[in-house]
Scaffold this motif. Sequence first.
Motif, PDB file in Angstrom:
ATOM      1  N   VAL A 113      -6.831  45.781  33.748  1.00  0.00           N
ATOM      2  CA  VAL A 113      -7.271  45.834  35.144  1.00  0.00           C
ATOM      3  C   VAL A 113      -6.399  44.871  35.940  1.00  0.00           C
ATOM      4  N   GLU A 114      -5.584  45.433  36.812  1.00  0.00           N
ATOM      5  CA  GLU A 114      -4.662  44.626  37.618  1.00  0.00           C
ATOM      6  C   GLU A 114      -5.233  44.460  39.019  1.00  0.00           C
ATOM      7  N   GLY A 115      -5.402  43.214  39.459  1.00  0.00           N
ATOM      8  CA  GLY A 115      -5.986  42.953  40.762  1.00  0.00           C
ATOM      9  C   GLY A 115      -4.959  42.800  41.863  1.00  0.00           C
ATOM     10  N   HIS A 116      -5.280  43.353  43.037  1.00  0.00           N
ATOM     11  CA  HIS A 116      -4.454  43.185  44.229  1.00  0.00           C
ATOM     12  C   HIS A 116      -5.301  42.523  45.310  1.00  0.00           C
ATOM     13  N   LEU A 117      -4.990  41.273  45.632  1.00  0.00           N
ATOM     14  CA  LEU A 117      -5.718  40.537  46.651  1.00  0.00           C
ATOM     15  C   LEU A 117      -5.461  41.135  48.027  1.00  0.00           C
ATOM     16  N   SER A 118      -6.538  41.304  48.792  1.00  0.00           N
ATOM     17  CA  SER A 118      -6.417  41.869  50.136  1.00  0.00           C
ATOM     18  C   SER A 118      -7.469  41.237  51.029  1.00  0.00           C
ATOM     19  N   GLU A 119      -7.225  41.185  52.334  1.00  0.00           N
ATOM     20  CA  GLU A 119      -8.275  40.769  53.246  1.00  0.00           C
ATOM     21  C   GLU A 119      -9.366  41.833  53.210  1.00  0.00           C
ATOM     22  N   PHE A 120     -10.602  41.399  53.374  1.00  0.00           N
ATOM     23  CA  PHE A 120     -11.738  42.302  53.186  1.00  0.00           C
ATOM     24  C   PHE A 120     -11.644  43.547  54.064  1.00  0.00           C
ATOM     25  N   ASP A 121     -11.251  43.367  55.337  1.00  0.00           N
ATOM     26  CA  ASP A 121     -11.236  44.509  56.246  1.00  0.00           C
ATOM     27  C   ASP A 121     -10.051  45.440  56.016  1.00  0.00           C
ATOM     28  N   SER A 122      -9.202  45.118  55.030  1.00  0.00           N
ATOM     29  CA  SER A 122      -8.071  45.996  54.698  1.00  0.00           C
ATOM     30  C   SER A 122      -8.277  46.744  53.383  1.00  0.00           C
ATOM     31  N   LEU A 123      -9.399  46.503  52.728  1.00  0.00           N
ATOM     32  CA  LEU A 123      -9.630  47.116  51.416  1.00  0.00           C
ATOM     33  C   LEU A 123      -9.719  48.637  51.484  1.00  0.00           C
ATOM     34  N   VAL A 124     -10.514  49.156  52.423  1.00  0.00           N
ATOM     35  CA  VAL A 124     -10.703  50.610  52.515  1.00  0.00           C
ATOM     36  C   VAL A 124      -9.395  51.306  52.883  1.00  0.00           C
ATOM     37  N   SER A 125      -8.703  50.778  53.872  1.00  0.00           N
ATOM     38  CA  SER A 125      -7.435  51.398  54.279  1.00  0.00           C
ATOM     39  C   SER A 125      -6.408  51.294  53.155  1.00  0.00           C
TER      40      SER A 125
END
Length: 296
Positions: A82-94
């Motif tokens: 499982v490889e994680g990609h950090l993102s700002e919360f409001d950019s997760l869906v997009s």
Amino acid sequence: MKKLLLTSVLILSMIALAACGSNDDADAEGSSSKLDELKEAGKVTVGFADEKPYAYEEDGELKGAAVDIAKAVFKELGIEEVEGHLSEFDSLVSGLNAGKFDAITAGMAIMPKRCENVAFGEPEMKYGEGLIVEKGNPLNLKSYKDIAENPDVSVAIMAGATENDYVQTEGVDEGQIQSVPDIPASFSAVSSGRADATTGTEMTVKMALESADNDNLEFVEDFEQPNIEGVPSYGAAAFQQDHTDLLEAYNEKLKELKEDGTVGELLEDNYFSAEGNSVDPSITTESVCSGEVYED
């Protein structure tokens, strides 16, 4: 001559149609599903926001309740990495819909608006809200309504978080809300006096405050949970809407891990309560997406 020409045209058309049909069948037979693709690669890429205890990175390792549950499910599916990609919360869906990652595992709350853009797995956990204020709570803020009733009070909230809708539902004016990128920024806003309070999911803000070791702030222990649609929240993994095979397989294994107690144990391992934060089996993603679960 005309008959011969017409016959030739018909024969050529039939050959062309047959060829197209053959190609379509070959594509259908040769194409692999998203689940097959991930199994073959042995790896799944997940998007997460840095928010303890749901999902976060520590010493290069992806951790948190939502992460551990996702890892357990994917392992059951034969996907070890499982490889994680950090993102700002409001950019997760997009980011998910742009194909930057295969799934979201951030304890994201199932909401009707979000259900229009992603396919949520079945609920993995439930949680309430929390409030952080200046030490001593000088404005005596114990609810979102307290903030709404004083137009001079401002509240810092992470962009894209459900709390933006919750506080406005309780009467807080949009002009009272300061948008910040993450939890540390919200704490900074309150500590510096730029905002009077900040809010987020209960466990998130409580744990973050403990880690921050900030003597200028305090967690409101007697906070009154808002009686609105969306509270309690139900967190789940999310997938692209056309990846139905992956969604169905994930839900099947998740159900097994709920029933054998694994999910409850993983919640306990991540500061949650297996009893208080587990989801009743009668609560489904469909009932949360429709709002039915909040109807009296």
